[in-house]
Structures are given as C-alpha cells and as structure tokens.
Design a protein around this motif. Sequence first.
Motif, short mmCIF file in Angstrom:
data_model
loop_
_atom_site.label_atom_id
_atom_site.label_comp_id
_atom_site.label_asym_id
_atom_site.label_seq_id
_atom_site.Cartn_x
_atom_site.Cartn_y
_atom_site.Cartn_z
N SER B 108 0.84 -1.20 0.00
CA SER B 108 0.00 0.00 0.00
C SER B 108 0.88 1.25 0.00
CB SER B 108 -0.98 -0.01 1.18
OG SER B 108 -0.31 -0.09 2.40
N GLY B 109 2.01 1.23 0.69
CA GLY B 109 2.94 2.36 0.67
C GLY B 109 2.85 3.22 1.90
N ASP B 110 4.00 3.76 2.31
CA ASP B 110 4.00 4.67 3.47
C ASP B 110 3.17 5.90 3.14
OD1 ASP B 110 5.89 3.13 4.98
OD2 ASP B 110 7.47 3.88 3.67
N HIS B 111 2.40 6.35 4.08
CA HIS B 111 1.54 7.50 3.84
C HIS B 111 2.38 8.75 3.54
CE1 HIS B 111 -1.59 10.55 4.65
NE2 HIS B 111 -2.39 9.60 4.25
N PHE B 114 4.47 11.22 5.90
CA PHE B 114 5.77 10.91 6.48
C PHE B 114 6.93 11.45 5.64
CE2 PHE B 114 3.11 7.38 8.04
CZ PHE B 114 3.23 7.64 9.39
N ASN B 122 -2.93 11.84 -2.15
CA ASN B 122 -2.62 10.43 -2.37
C ASN B 122 -3.64 9.83 -3.31
OD1 ASN B 122 -4.86 9.66 -0.80
ND2 ASN B 122 -3.64 9.50 1.06
N VAL B 123 -3.33 8.66 -3.83
CA VAL B 123 -4.21 8.07 -4.83
C VAL B 123 -5.05 6.95 -4.22
CG1 VAL B 123 -4.36 7.00 -7.10
CG2 VAL B 123 -2.63 8.74 -6.67
N TYR B 124 -4.39 5.85 -3.87
CA TYR B 124 -5.11 4.70 -3.31
C TYR B 124 -6.39 4.39 -4.09
CZ TYR B 124 -1.72 4.96 0.40
OH TYR B 124 -0.54 4.97 1.09
N ASP B 127 -6.10 -0.94 -3.51
CA ASP B 127 -5.24 -1.23 -2.37
C ASP B 127 -4.30 -2.39 -2.70
OD1 ASP B 127 -6.69 -3.61 -1.93
OD2 ASP B 127 -7.97 -2.70 -0.40
#
Lengths: 222, 309
Positions: B108-111, B114, B122-124, B127
């Motif tokens: 999913s990737g670090d938000h 950070f 962000n996209v998301y 998932d």
Amino acid sequence: MIVADRKPLDEILNSIKDCDRIMLAGCGGCVTICFSGGAKAVQLLASQIKIARKKQDRPIEIIEVTPERQCEYEFIDALAEDLKSVDAVLSIACGVGVQAMTERHPDTVTLPGLNTKFMGYPVEHALWDERCAGCGDCVLEWTGGICPIARCAKKLLNGPCGGSADGVCEVDKELPCAWQLIYDRLKKIGKLDNLKKIREPKDWRTSTNAGQRKIKFEEAML
Amino acid sequence: MKSDSRLEKVLTAGRFAVTAELGPPQNANAEAVRKKAQHCIGNVEAANITDNQTAIVRMSSIAAAAIAISCGVEPVVQMVCRDRNRIAMQSDILGAAALGVKNILCLSGDHQTFGNHPQAANVYDIDSMQLIAMVKAMRDDKIFLSGDPIKEHEPRLFIGAVENPFADPFEYRVMRLAKKVEAGADFIQTQCVFDIEKFAKWMETVVAEGLHERTYIMAGLTPVRSHRALQYMKTQVAGMSIPDELIKRMEAVEDKEQQKEEGVKICLEMIDHVRNIKGVSGIHLMPIGWESITPVILKRADLLPRPEV
C-alpha cells in the motif's frame, strides 16, 4: 451534517479590503450547529471586522443576516433588495451556500468566510469528527457501520495496513485506526467473516471522479 | 514456472532464499544504483528496489531496476498504491516486464505525510490486495483490470506481498495474509523481525493455517548500527515491535564500531532463529542505508555462495 471552520481573520480582511459596505451572511443550517456560521458567529465576526477596520482608519458598514438556509433559493431570494447597496457578500455558510448566493445573485460578488471541511457530527461537545466522504457507493453494510473511505488515511478496502498499532493510525496518534474499529465491531456482532472476502477495486465514478454529480428524484419532479 | 525469475527458481527448489533491499538515490545518478548493486551481485537471489519509500522522492523503482539488471542483479520491483491509479500501475507493470523485470512486490505504501511532500494528494485507487489480484490476472488470465484481454506478451511476474506480524489487530494478521495468498501472492516478505517470540507465534498460526504451503514466507531482517537506530524504530515507526533487551544490549556497548559489530551479531542470531522456524523459506535483508553490510552478513551466516538453480 456539513462541518466548516472559519477562515483566519487576516484572510477575511484581505478579501474585503476594497469594500466599504458588505453583507455578512450566515446560515441557520449545519454551520449554526457547528458554531462557525450561525447568527451568533455573524455577530461576532461583524464586530471583529469593524474593530479591525476602525484601527486601519477605514471603517466598514455591515448588514448582518442569517437566512434559515443559504443553500436554498427560497431563503436567499429575500436578500435581493439589501444586496443592491453592498460591495460584496461575505458568506459564512458552507461552500454550497456561497455558490447558491453566487448563482442566485450574479450581480453581487460573494466571498467565502469559512473553509468547508467534511460531513460528520459532534462526538462530544464542540468536537466534530468526519464520518462520510460521500463516495456514492456505501460500504457500511459489510464494514459494521464504520467507514474505511472516510476514516482510513489510505481508503483501504481489504483490512488495515502495516501501520496499525495499539488501535491507532500511523498517520496521527490522535486518530483511531478505522480498520481496528471495523475489526472490533464485526467481532462483536459475529460478522468477522465479512473480512475474509477480497473486496474488488471500487468504482470511483460514483465519487468525485466523473464530474459534478446530480440526483434527480423523479417522483417529486413538477 | 510463473516467471522464470531466479527468486522463484530458488524458492520452488526448496532452497533457503535471500533477498536484500536496494534503495534508489534521491537524484538521477545511475552510478549510485550500480554502486549499491555491487553488494548484491551473486550474493542474493534478487534485490528489492524500493518505490519512493517513506514517501520521499527518489529515482523511479522501475528505472533503478533496469540499471540493476544491466549490472547482473535481478530486481524485485516494489510498487505502492499511494502514487498511481490503476491505469498508471498497469502501464508500469507492462513497462517493467518489457525491461526484463521478473518479480514485483505489491504494497500500500508509506503515507505521504511521512515524506518530503506531505502536501501531496494520495491516490489509493486500489489497495495492495487488489494490486496483487490485478498482477495475477494480468499474468494468469491475460486480462487487464477492465477485463480487456492482453492479446500477447502478458507480463510474467513472480508476485510478492508484505505482511507485518507485529501490527494490529494481531488476530487479524493471519486472516489478512490468507487473503493475500488467495489474491495471488507467490511470496511474502515480512516487516523487520526483532521480536522473535512474537514472530514465532505468528508463524505458528501461519503454519496451522497451511499458508506456508501456499506461499513462500521470507522473514524481514534489519541489521542496525546503533542503539539509537533501534530506539528510533521503536518509537517512530508504527507497527514495529522491538524488545527493550535488544536496545539495552546495544547500549551496553560503548564503542561505536563495536556497536556496529553487535548489530551484525544480533542480525546473525536472528537469521539463525528464523531459519529454524517451520514455514520460513528465506530472509529479506533491509540494511537501511548500510547496503555494504549485506555480503558481510550473508558470508558470516554461511549463506554464500548462493545455490545454483
């Protein structure tokens, strides 16, 4: 309800710096409940603006109004007469109210005094939490009544990411992990099986990705 | 063979596999990738090329992977859901495969809060679970997510996923792993293991569910250079479990160089531990910013030379 927050006073003052007479328009709907745009907020902001302008040696006249709802034509049409004498409207309704005013009174400039934030409700006195992102395809049936779209920072549909620890979201220690809440809730109502199914990618066309959305209620059409 | 990757060959041959992390630079210097790749050549089955990890802008993982390939290092391209929608991801999957990439790791990737662009949207769009299923459908069913056929040259990738045995809710972690396996994860790399007890407990459940027979589990390990690094991970990285004894043990060593050696020793002990846990098929080394230690650790752990397959 729609939750909004007042813009910083300096930003507001800057947006009306060329005006000598304005209408400060609140709204009797959602923003009254969240204290940012009701009759009391109108009164308070009007005095803050007047004091600031007096200090600048450029006093300003303010007509104070708070229609029942700024997002319905029938409540804002009545403002037409007063609008003739003002340089601008400063609206402390949500973004919908500002746009309704702009559309209904195109000869007057309506400026926003609030930042519209989210759909939510007060979880305790004077504290509002977001609950719905208006995605247009509700998933609450299988998530135990807790929304991962509005409440998970990654909008995940298949369980928590690796950053969920001690019930808290990795993004902000003040935020509960939505998926921990969903897990706990589904466990409580005996529906943990809901989490076993792989949820398909969401069709975001029902959200804000396919242009402005409209709803037509056929039965009530005139 | 799903992919013809070396990693797949070693794992399917039942050999203990080794992967290591290779972080692309925060610039356009190909030489920096080549330099790091040197530590991996012949020492690991494949090197994970991270995808803007901790949400800090770096050279594209696919570009860095192509450079790694040119050095003779097989890459595992990491792909996060944070920055791209399904159109861009499928396009990049085709591109990566065309460049010779044979392994992919879906996360999913670090938000972005950070990283160094916290203002970013962000996209998301999808998932990590849906990404795994998408890559599998592209490979096995030869279709795009839309259902449109990939008429020829489908991307043949060995599909990886991650799991964090130390995150919450603990009871749900195995169920979620099962979902990832169901979605199509051929191998799993775990979050850094420091809490061997908790990891062993998690593996017990994994084995009880028979998941180790449906996917290959690789234990993530991070050699640390100082007690400060451990302390930092414990307090600043969400979902990490680091026993206080480990920090105390590092702290007790005053000399900086000796502390590094202690860090290596701890890592070697961890390797020993995880090798003896049923269901663990390999290790994934994540020597954050200390890539040169990879060959040293592997040599001392008797994991070199790598098997011929």
